[in-house]
Motif scaffolding. Structure first.
Motif, PDB file in Angstrom:
ATOM      1  N   SER A  82       0.861  -1.192   0.020  1.00 18.63           N
ATOM      2  CA  SER A  82       0.228  -0.140   0.175  1.00 18.63           C
ATOM      3  C   SER A  82       0.828   1.068  -0.245  1.00 18.63           C
ATOM      4  N   PHE A  83       2.310   0.985   0.177  1.00 13.08           N
ATOM      5  CA  PHE A  83       3.179   1.956   0.498  1.00 13.08           C
ATOM      6  C   PHE A  83       3.812   2.278  -0.496  1.00 13.08           C
ATOM      7  N   CYS A  84       4.211   1.772  -1.713  1.00 10.87           N
ATOM      8  CA  CYS A  84       4.643   1.504  -3.127  1.00 10.87           C
ATOM      9  C   CYS A  84       5.047   2.776  -3.408  1.00 10.87           C
ATOM     10  N   VAL A  85       6.099   3.366  -3.881  1.00 13.89           N
ATOM     11  CA  VAL A  85       5.905   4.796  -4.681  1.00 13.89           C
ATOM     12  C   VAL A  85       6.084   3.993  -6.079  1.00 13.89           C
ATOM     13  N   GLN A  86       6.125   2.871  -6.710  1.00 15.53           N
ATOM     14  CA  GLN A  86       5.880   2.746  -7.663  1.00 15.53           C
ATOM     15  C   GLN A  86       5.039   2.581  -9.087  1.00 15.53           C
ATOM     16  N   GLY A  87       3.936   3.438  -8.451  1.00 18.51           N
ATOM     17  CA  GLY A  87       2.312   3.355  -9.316  1.00 18.51           C
ATOM     18  C   GLY A  87       2.455   1.924 -10.104  1.00 18.51           C
ATOM     19  N   ASP A  88       2.326   2.319 -11.600  1.00 15.35           N
ATOM     20  CA  ASP A  88       1.516   1.322 -11.989  1.00 15.35           C
ATOM     21  C   ASP A  88       2.584   0.979 -13.061  1.00 15.35           C
ATOM     22  N   LYS A  89       3.903   0.662 -12.635  1.00 15.59           N
ATOM     23  CA  LYS A  89       5.501   0.565 -13.680  1.00 15.59           C
ATOM     24  C   LYS A  89       4.502  -1.180 -13.309  1.00 15.59           C
ATOM     25  N   ARG A  90       4.392  -1.152 -12.380  1.00 12.73           N
ATOM     26  CA  ARG A  90       4.163  -2.822 -12.346  1.00 12.73           C
ATOM     27  C   ARG A  90       3.655  -3.896 -13.536  1.00 12.73           C
ATOM     28  N   GLU A  91       2.060  -3.194 -13.753  1.00 11.78           N
ATOM     29  CA  GLU A  91       1.694  -3.367 -14.792  1.00 11.78           C
ATOM     30  C   GLU A  91       1.743  -2.856 -16.478  1.00 11.78           C
ATOM     31  N   LYS A  92       2.417  -1.388 -16.464  1.00  9.67           N
ATOM     32  CA  LYS A  92       2.911  -0.995 -18.237  1.00  9.67           C
ATOM     33  C   LYS A  92       4.588  -1.570 -18.600  1.00  9.67           C
ATOM     34  N   LEU A  93       5.243  -2.253 -17.581  1.00 10.09           N
ATOM     35  CA  LEU A  93       5.985  -2.209 -17.478  1.00 10.09           C
ATOM     36  C   LEU A  93       7.077  -3.173 -17.802  1.00 10.09           C
ATOM     37  N   PRO A  94       7.596  -4.138 -18.853  1.00  4.76           N
ATOM     38  CA  PRO A  94       8.094  -5.033 -18.601  1.00  4.76           C
ATOM     39  C   PRO A  94       9.308  -5.423 -18.366  1.00  4.76           C
ATOM     40  N   ALA A  95       9.639  -6.468 -17.635  1.00  2.00           N
ATOM     41  CA  ALA A  95      10.783  -6.883 -17.244  1.00  2.00           C
ATOM     42  C   ALA A  95      11.936  -6.277 -18.213  1.00  2.00           C
ATOM     43  N   LYS A  96      13.113  -5.809 -17.772  1.00  2.00           N
ATOM     44  CA  LYS A  96      14.540  -4.960 -19.167  1.00  2.00           C
ATOM     45  C   LYS A  96      15.077  -6.934 -19.489  1.00  2.00           C
ATOM     46  N   PRO A  97      15.525  -6.193 -20.548  1.00  2.00           N
ATOM     47  CA  PRO A  97      16.044  -7.060 -21.310  1.00  2.00           C
ATOM     48  C   PRO A  97      17.231  -7.103 -21.242  1.00  2.00           C
ATOM     49  N   TRP A  98      17.689  -8.480 -21.547  1.00  2.69           N
ATOM     50  CA  TRP A  98      19.597  -8.997 -20.748  1.00  2.69           C
ATOM     51  C   TRP A  98      20.445  -7.835 -21.844  1.00  2.69           C
ATOM     52  N   GLU A  99      20.108  -7.511 -22.696  1.00  2.00           N
ATOM     53  CA  GLU A  99      21.207  -6.584 -23.639  1.00  2.00           C
ATOM     54  C   GLU A  99      21.619  -5.255 -22.328  1.00  2.00           C
ATOM     55  N   GLU A 100      20.133  -4.586 -22.234  1.00  2.00           N
ATOM     56  CA  GLU A 100      19.833  -3.440 -21.935  1.00  2.00           C
ATOM     57  C   GLU A 100      20.556  -3.453 -20.488  1.00  2.00           C
ATOM     58  N   LEU A 101      20.478  -4.676 -19.785  1.00  2.00           N
ATOM     59  CA  LEU A 101      20.591  -4.418 -18.461  1.00  2.00           C
ATOM     60  C   LEU A 101      22.319  -4.571 -18.363  1.00  2.00           C
ATOM     61  N   LYS A 102      22.798  -5.608 -19.587  1.00  2.00           N
ATOM     62  CA  LYS A 102      24.412  -5.557 -19.759  1.00  2.00           C
ATOM     63  C   LYS A 102      24.826  -4.291 -19.938  1.00  2.00           C
ATOM     64  N   ALA A 103      24.245  -3.662 -20.755  1.00  2.00           N
ATOM     65  CA  ALA A 103      24.774  -2.056 -20.895  1.00  2.00           C
ATOM     66  C   ALA A 103      24.769  -1.392 -19.791  1.00  2.00           C
ATOM     67  N   SER A 104      23.707  -1.038 -18.984  1.00  2.00           N
ATOM     68  CA  SER A 104      23.729  -0.704 -17.423  1.00  2.00           C
ATOM     69  C   SER A 104      25.141  -0.723 -16.855  1.00  2.00           C
ATOM     70  N   LEU A 105      24.879  -1.812 -16.829  1.00  2.00           N
ATOM     71  CA  LEU A 105      26.097  -2.605 -15.729  1.00  2.00           C
ATOM     72  C   LEU A 105      27.133  -1.879 -16.438  1.00  2.00           C
ATOM     73  N   ALA A 106      27.421  -2.074 -17.093  1.00  2.00           N
ATOM     74  CA  ALA A 106      28.906  -1.421 -17.899  1.00  2.00           C
ATOM     75  C   ALA A 106      29.194   0.085 -18.484  1.00  2.00           C
TER      76      ALA A 106
END
Length: 307
Positions: free
Chosen positions: A18-42
């Motif tokens: 009930s205190f989540c700050v992420q709003g409706d992102k859980r319904e609207k946004l898919p999990a980030k793909p591996w390549e995007e996550l790998k690039a962000s880590l780099a």
């Protein structure tokens, strides 16, 4: 210099807090793909970060969670924390796989000392038992556990009992974070948000229980004027400079953004001896409740004589 990145891997979650700050992102946004996550880590390493917090949503639901951790270690991150609601940590084999991949800090969240409090706030019957079991698993496996608790009207009187539970579970550190009134938390603020002045004494009792047991204890989003005698436990002054890889944007320096845009200062702050160090509350709090609770801490010579 950026010290840490906050990598949001997706917003799917098996709780409905009930205190989540992420709003409706859980319904609207898919999990980030591996390549995007790998690039962000780099990119994070190129920015100078030596620590990474893998978060979401609930990051342990991402199918590539173990691979994400391995990649972070391969890139040279010195600390890898998984920030979670803690429910999947009840599975011993899963915990072992994360530890083997390189997780050295686990950040489960516990919001009450009893199921009826925690499960009510998280909207997930059975979550309390899973999270507590998960913490026990992690401590049995010998890893560092740092818990977070969101302070609400439904749990602030329970904080001392929760502190006793966390001590008994052997957590290394617990943090009590005041509710940020955005997302679902903003929608529920009229019935869920505690008043800082009412919550502060209970927060201090919980901190005393933790520090007397030799645990590291911290608070977040509670200004100094409510923390008299407990100023050393204000987390904002030690939070590493962080770069956030959010849903569809990157916050280059969240420390600056938090201070300049997220937090607010009001008329009482100008008189306070802590004005330079204190960030103030999340700005949504005084927008909802005003500044009457905020009493500036005066220098000794300026305290008015009462007798």
């Amino acid at each position: 210099m950026i010290e840490r990145i906050d990598l949001k891997v997706g917003f799917k979650c098996n709780n409905a807090c009930s205190f989540c700050v992420q709003g409706d992102k859980r319904e609207k946004l898919p999990a980030k793909p591996w390549e995007e996550l790998k690039a962000s880590l780099a990119e994070g390493r190129r920015s100078g970060a030596v620590g990474v917090v893998v978060t979401g949503g609930e990051p342990t639901l991402h199918k590539e969670i173990v691979r994400i951790v391995r990649e972070a270690r391969a890139l040279g991150y010195e600390t890898v924390q998984v920030q979670s609601n803690g429910r999947t940590f009840c599975y011993d084999k899963f915990c072992r796989s994360l530890i083997a991949a390189g997780v050295d800090e686990f950040g489960p969240s516990l919001h009450g000392s009893r199921p009826e409090i925690h499960d009510f706030l998280t909207g997930a019957p059975g979550a309390f038992l899973q999270t507590v079991s998960g913490i026990r698993n992690l401590k049995r496996l010998g890893v560092r556990v740092i818990t977070n608790t969101v302070i609400t009207k439904a749990n602030y009187r329970d904080l001392p009992d929760l502190a006793r539970l966390l001590v008994s579970l052997g957590v290394d550190q617990f943090q009590l974070a005041f509710m940020h009134l955005t997302g679902r938390a903003g929608e529920n603020k009229t019935w869920l948000s505690a008043r800082k002045s009412l919550a502060a004494p209970w927060v201090k009792k919980a901190l005393d229980i933790g520090r007397q047991a030799g645990r590291r204890v911290m608070t977040e989003a509670i200004p100094y004027c409510f923390m008299g005698g407990y100023e050393d436990f204000v987390a904002e002054k030690i939070i590493p400079r962080t770069k956030i890889f959010d849903a569809d944007s990157v916050i280059e320096d969240y420390t600056k953004t938090r201070r300049d845009e997220g937090k607010a200062k009001g008329p009482p702050c100008r008189l306070c001896v802590h004005e330079g160090a204190c960030e103030g509350p999340w700005r949504e709090y005084p927008e909802s409740f005003g500044w009457s609770e905020f009493e500036p801490v005066l220098k000794a010579a300026e305290v008015p004589c009462t007798g």
